[in-house]
Design a protein around this motif. Structure first.
Motif, mmCIF file in Angstrom:
data_model
loop_
_atom_site.group_PDB
_atom_site.id
_atom_site.type_symbol
_atom_site.label_atom_id
_atom_site.label_comp_id
_atom_site.label_asym_id
_atom_site.label_seq_id
_atom_site.Cartn_x
_atom_site.Cartn_y
_atom_site.Cartn_z
ATOM 1 N N GLU A 83 -12.993 -5.333 4.947
ATOM 2 C CA GLU A 83 -12.249 -4.062 4.848
ATOM 3 C C GLU A 83 -12.823 -3.076 3.829
ATOM 4 O OE1 GLU A 83 -9.630 -1.049 5.664
ATOM 5 O OE2 GLU A 83 -10.195 -2.801 6.835
ATOM 6 N N ARG A 86 -15.858 -1.514 5.326
ATOM 7 C CA ARG A 86 -15.526 -0.608 6.433
ATOM 8 C C ARG A 86 -15.085 0.745 5.883
ATOM 9 N NH1 ARG A 86 -11.473 1.514 8.737
ATOM 10 N NH2 ARG A 86 -9.943 0.405 7.514
ATOM 11 N N ARG A 87 -14.221 0.722 4.887
ATOM 12 C CA ARG A 87 -13.745 1.975 4.289
ATOM 13 C C ARG A 87 -14.899 2.746 3.653
ATOM 14 N NH1 ARG A 87 -9.177 -1.117 2.120
ATOM 15 N NH2 ARG A 87 -10.304 -1.071 0.162
ATOM 16 N N TRP A 89 -18.125 2.687 4.504
ATOM 17 C CA TRP A 89 -18.969 3.286 5.539
ATOM 18 C C TRP A 89 -18.259 4.409 6.275
ATOM 19 C CZ3 TRP A 89 -23.890 3.333 5.629
ATOM 20 C CH2 TRP A 89 -24.592 2.327 4.979
ATOM 21 N N GLU A 90 -16.974 4.265 6.522
ATOM 22 C CA GLU A 90 -16.243 5.358 7.170
ATOM 23 C C GLU A 90 -16.270 6.601 6.299
ATOM 24 O OE1 GLU A 90 -12.311 4.133 8.277
ATOM 25 O OE2 GLU A 90 -13.030 3.090 10.061
#
Length: 107
Positions: A83, A86-87, A89-90
């Protein structure tokens, strides 16, 4: 010293990830799982054993057969680990998109 397998070790192997993908759709017997691979039944049985040791699979007795079902809640450990990445890279992609919009040609 005996090392205990964990979820990350279990999903590190591509065959075990493929087994999890199969079982995400429906519960299967070991024979049905093995039928999807070119490896021997013994090899697939070992992969199933490792996944079960890590509690990624739930065996369910159905008459004389055992059906294996995925235990998706065990994947929370992986999801929790991934998680923050992911945050990150987003956020980077969002910033890149903002920068690219500034440099788009005017129509």
């Amino acid at each position: 010293m005996e090392s205990r397998r964990d979820v990350f070790q279990a999903i590190a192997d591509p065959t075990r990830r493929a087994i999890l993908t199969l079982l995400a759709v429906q519960a299967l017997t070991p024979g049905a799982i093995a039928g999807n691979f070119k490896s021997s039944r013994q090899t697939i049985s070992r992969h199933i054993q490792i996944l079960a040791e890590c509690e990624l699979l739930k065996p369910e007795q159905n008459g004389r057969e055992i059906h294996y079902r995925i235990n998706a809640t065990q994947m929370n450990e992986v999801a929790d680990f991934v998680e923050p990445f992911r945050r990150l890279w987003e956020g980077r992609f969002d910033r890149l998109e903002t920068i690219m919009k500034k440099y788009q040609p005017k129509k």
